[in-house]
Design a protein around this motif. Sequence first.
Motif, mmCIF file in Angstrom:
data_model
loop_
_atom_site.group_PDB
_atom_site.id
_atom_site.type_symbol
_atom_site.label_atom_id
_atom_site.label_comp_id
_atom_site.label_asym_id
_atom_site.label_seq_id
_atom_site.Cartn_x
_atom_site.Cartn_y
_atom_site.Cartn_z
ATOM 1 N N VAL A 88 74.154 53.584 118.123
ATOM 2 C CA VAL A 88 74.970 54.436 118.772
ATOM 3 C C VAL A 88 75.114 55.880 118.243
ATOM 4 C CG1 VAL A 88 77.144 54.809 120.000
ATOM 5 C CG2 VAL A 88 76.571 52.446 119.514
ATOM 6 N N TRP A 90 76.852 59.979 118.850
ATOM 7 C CA TRP A 90 77.676 60.725 119.778
ATOM 8 C C TRP A 90 76.895 61.964 120.060
ATOM 9 C CZ3 TRP A 90 82.526 59.568 120.713
ATOM 10 C CH2 TRP A 90 83.205 58.587 119.865
ATOM 11 N N LEU A 109 78.558 58.835 124.314
ATOM 12 C CA LEU A 109 77.637 57.909 123.588
ATOM 13 C C LEU A 109 76.447 57.998 124.107
ATOM 14 C CD1 LEU A 109 80.295 55.108 122.664
ATOM 15 C CD2 LEU A 109 79.841 57.059 121.216
ATOM 16 N N TYR A 111 72.944 55.351 123.546
ATOM 17 C CA TYR A 111 72.072 54.143 122.590
ATOM 18 C C TYR A 111 70.729 54.557 122.558
ATOM 19 C CZ TYR A 111 76.509 51.783 123.324
ATOM 20 O OH TYR A 111 77.962 51.495 123.548
ATOM 21 N N PRO A 217 78.925 46.722 119.674
ATOM 22 C CA PRO A 217 79.138 47.444 118.377
ATOM 23 C C PRO A 217 80.475 47.927 118.170
ATOM 24 C CG PRO A 217 78.204 48.872 120.111
ATOM 25 C CD PRO A 217 78.536 47.300 120.885
ATOM 26 N N GLY A 218 81.506 47.696 119.035
ATOM 27 C CA GLY A 218 82.681 48.079 118.892
ATOM 28 C C GLY A 218 83.554 47.142 118.265
ATOM 29 N N VAL A 272 82.981 51.843 118.818
ATOM 30 C CA VAL A 272 82.218 51.896 117.666
ATOM 31 C C VAL A 272 82.683 51.936 116.618
ATOM 32 C CG1 VAL A 272 80.422 53.621 118.952
ATOM 33 C CG2 VAL A 272 82.038 54.481 117.665
ATOM 34 N N THR A 273 81.843 51.579 115.242
ATOM 35 C CA THR A 273 82.591 51.431 114.188
ATOM 36 C C THR A 273 82.120 52.675 113.448
ATOM 37 O OG1 THR A 273 80.533 50.213 113.333
ATOM 38 C CG2 THR A 273 82.719 49.073 113.979
ATOM 39 N N TYR A 277 88.127 55.511 113.339
ATOM 40 C CA TYR A 277 86.910 56.410 113.223
ATOM 41 C C TYR A 277 87.465 57.782 112.964
ATOM 42 C CZ TYR A 277 83.056 58.987 115.114
ATOM 43 O OH TYR A 277 81.831 59.842 115.098
ATOM 44 N N PRO A 325 81.486 45.486 113.502
ATOM 45 C CA PRO A 325 81.787 45.208 114.614
ATOM 46 C C PRO A 325 82.543 43.725 114.688
ATOM 47 C CG PRO A 325 79.676 44.855 114.719
ATOM 48 C CD PRO A 325 80.068 45.410 113.528
#
Length: 340
Positions: A88, A90, A109, A111, A217-218, A272-273, A277, A325
């Motif tokens: 991911v 930004w 976001l 991908y 992914p979160g 997301v990680t 954040y 995640p």
Amino acid sequence: MKKTNKIIMAALSLSFFIAACSEVETGYLSGYIKYENPVLYVQSGTDMSTGKLLPDGSTKPLTVEMLEIRNKETGEIAEDLLTERPIVNWLEPYNYETDSTLAQIEEKLVYVDVPAFAFNTVNGEIRWNANTQFAEAEQYEFDLKISNVRGSDVYPNIGQVQITPFEPVTFVGGTRIQVRSLDPVKTIYNVTEDMELLENGTSEINTVTKISDEASPGVTVILKVIDKNGTPFNPKTGEVLGNWPGFNLPSYEDSSVGTEFTDEATIFHFPVTPFPYYTWYNKNPLMYYHIPEGYLGDLDDNEDYDPINGRYWLNFRTNFDINGPGTWEVIIRFPTVTHI
């Protein structure tokens, strides 16, 4: 003597003529180009950059090409690092004040399928990403071809890479819990947990445990604050609040979308990680919470505690990152406190 001088002059003239007819070499390409650090250390699963090349006086600009990256032990091409997998990125920075919904964040976001690193062809710097978590070896090596106006040369085994283990949770500093008297204002109970206990999961006051492993992914983070008997303080009725009274401090809500409050926990979500954040407080990763007055029933072995006439509130701060995640349970425990 005159004859000798004429011979010398003729020889010098011939040398100058030959030099004038020879092609003058331009630029310089050193055979001793190397990286700033002899070993490039990469923490698995994280986004980070590793060192640039030291050109050793070589004429710039340089063009740098990675010819091959290998498993150092087996000599095989590192397909585990070269295989493209989704991560991911930004498109715009996250803004905790305005990005309050999942839809707003997902608009920022994208991908993309990428290998475990991106290579800078100007200075040799390597940008590693979360796909390093798929590395199958601990050590790698690579060859470069470096070119400039002078020409090009191959530099075998110029890069040595050491992959360090992935850390699902990174503690930045010791978690602290307190009991504060409001009249007079002072701290009557204070504990800062030892880092080693936090990292090995044996802390009495703070544990972080993964309880499920979703494909997303979160992250989902379940924060529970409990007394010495395991009785939870109730976020739904305002028993656990972000910030400290009289301050303006960050909390996990700043990195959460769709925060939930239950009788036993506060539940945070982020797509997301890492989590948290974002922190705006002087780039300080500490997160702050308090339990307001009226919920402390008893405090063990403390002569400053006056349950009849005193007013008290509890607070805690944490500073860790969740890098992987899934769903995680965070427990803050006050081991000498009894909920009212």
